[in-house]
Scaffold this motif. Structure first.
Motif, PDB file in Angstrom:
ATOM      1  N   UNK A 396      15.621 -27.532   7.537  1.00  0.00           N
ATOM      2  CA  UNK A 396      14.824 -27.081   8.667  1.00  0.00           C
ATOM      3  C   UNK A 396      15.610 -26.031   9.444  1.00  0.00           C
ATOM      4  N   UNK A 397      14.992 -24.924   9.818  1.00  0.00           N
ATOM      5  CA  UNK A 397      15.708 -23.901  10.593  1.00  0.00           C
ATOM      6  C   UNK A 397      15.994 -24.393  12.007  1.00  0.00           C
ATOM      7  N   UNK A 398      17.133 -23.979  12.551  1.00  0.00           N
ATOM      8  CA  UNK A 398      17.539 -24.447  13.873  1.00  0.00           C
ATOM      9  C   UNK A 398      16.526 -24.097  14.953  1.00  0.00           C
ATOM     10  N   UNK A 399      15.848 -22.955  14.815  1.00  0.00           N
ATOM     11  CA  UNK A 399      14.923 -22.557  15.877  1.00  0.00           C
ATOM     12  C   UNK A 399      13.643 -23.382  15.888  1.00  0.00           C
ATOM     13  N   UNK A 400      13.478 -24.286  14.917  1.00  0.00           N
ATOM     14  CA  UNK A 400      12.342 -25.194  14.905  1.00  0.00           C
ATOM     15  C   UNK A 400      12.753 -26.609  15.312  1.00  0.00           C
ATOM     16  N   UNK A 401      14.008 -26.790  15.722  1.00  0.00           N
ATOM     17  CA  UNK A 401      14.508 -28.080  16.169  1.00  0.00           C
ATOM     18  C   UNK A 401      14.895 -27.979  17.637  1.00  0.00           C
ATOM     19  N   UNK A 402      14.730 -29.072  18.367  1.00  0.00           N
ATOM     20  CA  UNK A 402      15.167 -29.121  19.763  1.00  0.00           C
ATOM     21  C   UNK A 402      16.636 -29.540  19.770  1.00  0.00           C
ATOM     22  N   UNK A 403      17.533 -28.573  19.853  1.00  0.00           N
ATOM     23  CA  UNK A 403      18.969 -28.834  19.784  1.00  0.00           C
ATOM     24  C   UNK A 403      19.562 -28.697  21.182  1.00  0.00           C
ATOM     25  N   UNK A 404      20.262 -29.742  21.626  1.00  0.00           N
ATOM     26  CA  UNK A 404      20.904 -29.735  22.938  1.00  0.00           C
ATOM     27  C   UNK A 404      22.403 -29.918  22.746  1.00  0.00           C
ATOM     28  N   UNK A 405      23.177 -29.033  23.313  1.00  0.00           N
ATOM     29  CA  UNK A 405      24.635 -29.084  23.161  1.00  0.00           C
ATOM     30  C   UNK A 405      25.328 -29.647  24.391  1.00  0.00           C
TER      31      UNK A 405
END
Length: 744
Positions: A396-405
């Motif tokens: 899955x591409x990162x821009x389609x995931x809700x990623x919080x750092x």
């Protein structure tokens, strides 16, 4: 042989069963006609927006079946004037190929129609080497592939053979395959013709197949056309099989689109089942992995590539439950009547295959979990999770995931502003990615036995106890799922007893996750896709090359709260949420693009939590000694531990799970004496200052004053602390004598 014009008329007799009599919009009529013209070679360019791959090259459509079915089943609704203006020619069997020759396959299952002259001349028409039988080797190859496909699907897997068409082809029941120049538009196509073979209301239809005469227009197969024949014959002949079970297996969408997603995804699955080494479907996988939130039911048009890529769903089913489950689904579709039955049929098939331990919701949850372990994460899957060929699948591409750092400040994503909320039968993926999380310096842990707890940062001489959770005790990690309707009572999802003499009573850090789920809005009523599936994937600091997993079906509620202890043990935590339902009443009907609301709030809490199976106890008071000049607190706190059950739920002072009935809290009593034995102060009641009583700890504070309200002098005092089950003090749960020192 009768013309296809007549067969089309026969199919129209059953049209009132296949579709409604509502008129089709002029725009949709034009689309149906032009799509038909394109897949039959009457248009050189595909109508609408052309699809291109990552390199900008045009993408071939795998199958023209749906475009032809749309035309055949809606022929009586198409405006004759529009058809005339567009110049459409209705194709029939007799005119498909000029100068037609025929060849019967060695197994007697197929009649191959071909020519060696003109535009439709087969590949290397003059080559007749193996076998030297007067038939072009390409035609021989097609016939042998056909027999192999038939043997595998019908004789090995046990599917019913396609309905015979001998009643209108002069008694010849062999299945008809036509080899002709079908251009660059499609690999092949299965033509639906008579839908009245068993009388009105039947779900079975006869059919025939178009294959390309040479596959030279497909660059990937220019030097190996027989591989194209193999995957296309497997795909198209399985459509013929499907038409024998239920040619109406399709869902109606807005704008008169008919979604034959199950037909296409299972036909691609059959390619892989028979010709596993060719892997033609790899080319289409990005159209699934580009957006995990898309519904498995997505079918924008006959040229939508998502259904081909969604073949990984039947692949998941067959790798999990065995390949016969696909046949079981199709057999059930054939018994459930006209229209889309795939979701319910799959639910039933999974129930049967799992011994009633799983259904659609849990299967779709695990399917989405498998999809997480592809690409760069493929090698990190725990045993038993992931496709056999997952190393070759994209991620899955990162821009389609809700990623919080970061969780500082707390993450808050409202449902109406969340771009990652899923369509029904789609997935939302939230990744809490905290690089360097384990290096945090504010780590305080408590090591507890059944009598006492030691805070390593406050008590001198106990530095050895300042250690990481996973280094201290072997224990099953778990998370808590809470329902706000029952107050603060939580249940431990793992319910695994700890196998050590030591338990953790306190945790310095707890990751609180609040999920707001739902808002289906069907027929004007607020409904929810019940239940939501949740997989939590943990990447451990101590083992970054493999994930660990928790799975659950979330409670039937709008808000779900979770608490994940010791988040500093993880390099990342992923939440995979699936709004999975087989019931159309739980999502907006006829709209696979409808998205289900999903909001969330995530923060790192400095808090306490209870471990399971703790006894009643009086714990060490603090601070002790109490050096008044350096204290930030008002007094000395006496702590009491309430026994917990195997779920970590206190046995006293908790909320019952029914109605508003609440159990009375425990009663705390502390008598303070000086060294002469004189009573200085009596404390009693339910004080819980700064504590979390629902996590099993209660406390009461001595302000270091006597009964008259005056400050006590420096010195040693003796405290007699008792814990009772209730205010009547009939049942004593624990007691303890302890010394406390006051220094002024």
């Amino acid at each position: 042989m009768r013309s296809f014009r007549f067969l089309l008329t026969v199919s129209l007799l059953g049209l009132v069963i296949v579709s409604s009599v509502v008129a089709i919009t002029p725009e949709r009529q034009r689309e149906i006609i032009e799509n038909y013209m394109y897949v039959t070679g009457q248009l050189d360019e595909r109508p609408g927006q052309a699809l291109t791959d990552a390199n900008g090259d045009p993408v071939p459509i795998k199958c023209g079946m749906s475009a032809i079915a749309d035309f055949v089943l809606n022929r009586d609704k198409l405006d004759d004037g529009l058809m005339k203006s567009l110049g459409v020619q209705i194709i029939d069997r007799d005119t498909l190929i000029q100068n037609e020759l025929t060849y019967a396959s060695p197994g007697g299952y197929f009649l191959i129609h071909y020519t060696v002259t003109g535009q439709d001349s087969v590949y290397e028409a003059s080559v007749d080497i193996s076998p030297a039988n007067g038939i072009p080797d390409y035609v021989d190859g097609v016939a042998m592939v056909g027999d192999s496909v038939y043997n595998h699907i019908v004789n090995t897997l046990g599917y019913a053979a396609p309905p015979a068409d001998g009643f209108y082809t002069d008694g010849d029941d062999r299945y008809d395959v036509y080899l002709r120049d079908i251009g660059t538009g499609v690999y092949g196509q299965t033509w639906m013709d008579s839908t009245q073979i068993d009388g009105p209301g039947t779900l079975r239809s006869t059919s025939f197949i178009d294959l390309d005469n040479d596959y030279q227009s497909l660059s990937a197969y220019k030097d190996r056309p027989m591989d194209a024949v193999r995957v296309t014959m497997a795909h198209e002949f399985f459509h013929a099989i499907q038409f024998g079970y239920d040619f109406s297996e399709a869902e109606s969408y807005p704008n008169d689109i008919v979604g034959r997603y199950w037909m296409e995804m299972s036909a691609v699955w059959m390619e892989e089942e028979i010709y596993d080494e060719i892997n033609d479907f790899y080319y289409y996988l990005p159209w699934f992995f580009d957006d995990p939130s898309s519904s498995i039911q997505q079918f924008d048009s006959y040229g939508d590539l998502h259904p081909y890529a969604s073949a990984i769903y039947p692949m998941y089913l067959s790798e999990t439950y065995g390949r016969d489950i696909i046949k079981d689904i199709w057999e059930q579709c054939g018994t459930m009547g006209m229209g889309a039955s795939f979701l319910k049929a799959t639910h039933n098939a999974v129930l049967a295959a799992s011994g009633n331990t799983a259904g659609w919701a849990s299967a779709f949850r695990d399917f989405s979990l498998w999809n997480f372990f592809t690409g760069s994460r493929a090698t990190m899957a725990p045993p038993g999770y992931g496709y056999s060929e997952r190393l070759n699948f994209p991620a899955f591409p990162d821009d389609k995931l809700a990623i919080h750092t970061s969780y500082e400040p707390p993450v808050f994503i409202p449902s109406n502003g969340n771009p990652f909320k899923p369509c029904h039968n789609g997935a939302a993926i939230i990744i809490l990615d905290y690089p360097g999380l384990a290096a945090r310096e504010d780590t305080t842990h408590y090591v507890c036995d059944v009598f006492d707890c030691i805070d390593s940062t406050e008590v001198q001489g106990y530095e050895d106890y300042d250690m990481r959770y996973l280094d201290t005790i072997t224990c099953e990690r778990s998370f808590w799922v809470c329902n706000e309707d029952i107050g603060s009572v939580c249940f431990d999802s793992s319910v695994v007893p700890r196998d050590s003499l030591y338990d953790f009573l306190h945790v310095d850090s707890m990751l609180d996750i609040h999920l707001a789920l739902g808002d289906g809005l069907c027929a004007g009523e607020e409904t929810f896709p019940l239940p939501w599936g949740l997989s939590i994937v943990y990447r451990l600091v101590d083992n970054p090359n493999q994930y660990e997993i928790d799975r659950i079906l979330l409670p039937d509620d709008i808000v779900t709260d979770m608490a994940i202890p010791f988040p500093d043990s993880f390099l990342s935590i992923g939440l995979i949420l699936t709004a999975a339902t087989y019931e159309e009443t739980y999502y907006q009907p006829r709209n696979p693009l409808h998205r289900i609301d999903l909001g969330y709030w995530i923060e790192d809490q400095q808090t306490d939590t209870a471990a399971p199976d703790l006894p009643n106890a009086v714990l060490t008071p603090y601070p002790n000694p109490a050096v008044v000049g350096s204290m930030t607190a008002a007094g000395i706190t006496f702590r009491f531990q309430i026994a917990t059950d195997s779920l970590g739920v206190p046995l006293f002072g908790k909320v019952y799970l029914s109605g508003d009935d609440r159990q009375l809290p425990p009663y705390l009593s502390v008598n303070i004496y000086n060294v002469a034995g004189e009573r200085v102060k009596t404390l009693g009641g339910y004080s819980e200052t700064g504590a979390l009583p629902h996590h099993g700890e209660w406390e009461i504070e001595w302000d270091m004053k006597n009964q008259a309200g005056n400050d006590v002098a420096s010195g040693v005092y003796v405290a007699y602390a008792r814990l009772y089950s209730s205010e009547d003090r009939k049942t004593q749960l624990a007691e303890e004598f302890t010394k406390v020192v006051v220094i002024r």
